[in-house]
Design an enzyme around this catalytic site. Structure first.
Site, PDB file in Angstrom:
ATOM      1  N   GLU A 140       0.831  -1.202   0.000  1.00 48.14           N
ATOM      2  CA  GLU A 140       0.000   0.000   0.000  1.00 48.14           C
ATOM      3  C   GLU A 140       0.871   1.259   0.000  1.00 48.14           C
ATOM      4  O   GLU A 140       1.819   1.354   0.769  1.00 48.14           O
ATOM      5  CB  GLU A 140      -0.912   0.011   1.230  1.00 48.14           C
ATOM      6  CG  GLU A 140      -1.791  -1.213   1.391  1.00 48.14           C
ATOM      7  CD  GLU A 140      -2.900  -1.337   0.340  1.00 48.14           C
ATOM      8  OE1 GLU A 140      -3.083  -0.401  -0.469  1.00 48.14           O
ATOM      9  OE2 GLU A 140      -3.586  -2.373   0.351  1.00 48.14           O
TER      10      GLU A 140
ATOM     11  N   CYS B 183      -7.227  -1.195   8.806  1.00 48.09           N
ATOM     12  CA  CYS B 183      -5.904  -1.194   8.169  1.00 48.09           C
ATOM     13  C   CYS B 183      -5.548   0.192   7.641  1.00 48.09           C
ATOM     14  O   CYS B 183      -4.496   0.739   7.950  1.00 48.09           O
ATOM     15  CB  CYS B 183      -5.847  -2.221   7.042  1.00 48.09           C
ATOM     16  SG  CYS B 183      -5.897  -3.926   7.607  1.00 48.09           S
TER      17      CYS B 183
ATOM     18  N   HIS C  54      -0.636  -5.604   3.022  1.00 49.10           N
ATOM     19  CA  HIS C  54      -1.770  -6.516   3.211  1.00 49.10           C
ATOM     20  C   HIS C  54      -1.317  -7.913   2.815  1.00 49.10           C
ATOM     21  O   HIS C  54      -0.699  -8.090   1.754  1.00 49.10           O
ATOM     22  CB  HIS C  54      -2.949  -6.106   2.316  1.00 49.10           C
ATOM     23  CG  HIS C  54      -3.926  -5.221   2.993  1.00 49.10           C
ATOM     24  ND1 HIS C  54      -4.233  -3.952   2.553  1.00 49.10           N
ATOM     25  CD2 HIS C  54      -4.694  -5.426   4.097  1.00 49.10           C
ATOM     26  CE1 HIS C  54      -5.140  -3.427   3.343  1.00 49.10           C
ATOM     27  NE2 HIS C  54      -5.436  -4.292   4.294  1.00 49.10           N
TER      28      HIS C  54
END
Length: 156
Positions: A42, A104, A123
């Site tokens: 991410e 998250c 993730h």
């Protein structure tokens, strides 16, 4: 450190990491139960849009992580470069700019905010017979070592 699936407690835990440990980089790992053998790197965290209730049945006031915080914060780690520079046999690794507006993403944004962008979020899928904990651990080690190379390049 394991953070609970509770917005406020997760944010408090992240704040504690940054104020007490003062790390060079904080790497967060979250479960993406909908993926199979895909690791997602991410790039940024978003401040608003948190409308799903946490494990205690709460969500942040106004669906916001940090009042008056920027809309999004980019990691100082170039996750696209990390993604391009690594490969792990048996695991697909992809790059993302949307961590999903739940705990998250909330945790990631808070860490980017408190750590001035010196945070990363990965993730991971659940372990399985095809993706063992050992293989996942080796993949995370490879990814984090690549991130640390960028940190070394940024040091004066």
């Amino acid at each position: 450190m394991q953070l609970p699936v509770v917005y406020q407690k997760a944010k408090e835990g992240v704040f504690k990491i940054w104020t007490t440990l003062q790390p060079l980089l904080t790497v967060h790992v979250g479960l993406a139960s909908s993926t199979k053998a895909i690791i997602i790197l991410e790039q940024c965290g978003k401040n608003k849009g948190y409308r799903d209730m946490d494990a205690c049945g709460f969500y942040p006031e106004g669906g916001c992580c940090i009042l008056d915080g920027p809309e999004k914060i980019e990691s100082t780690i170039n996750m696209k470069t990390v993604w391009k520079n690594i490969s792990v046999e048996g695991i697909d690794i992809i790059f993302s700019r949307d961590a999903g507006r739940y705990i998250c993403d909330y945790t990631y944004y808070a860490s980017l905010y408190y750590g001035s962008g010196r945070a990363a979020f990965i993730h991971v899928p659940p372990t399985s017979s095809a993706l063992t904990a050992d293989l996942l651990g080796k993949a995370l080690q490879t990814i984090i070592l690549e991130m640390l190379k960028q940190c070394e390049e940024d040091e004066p």
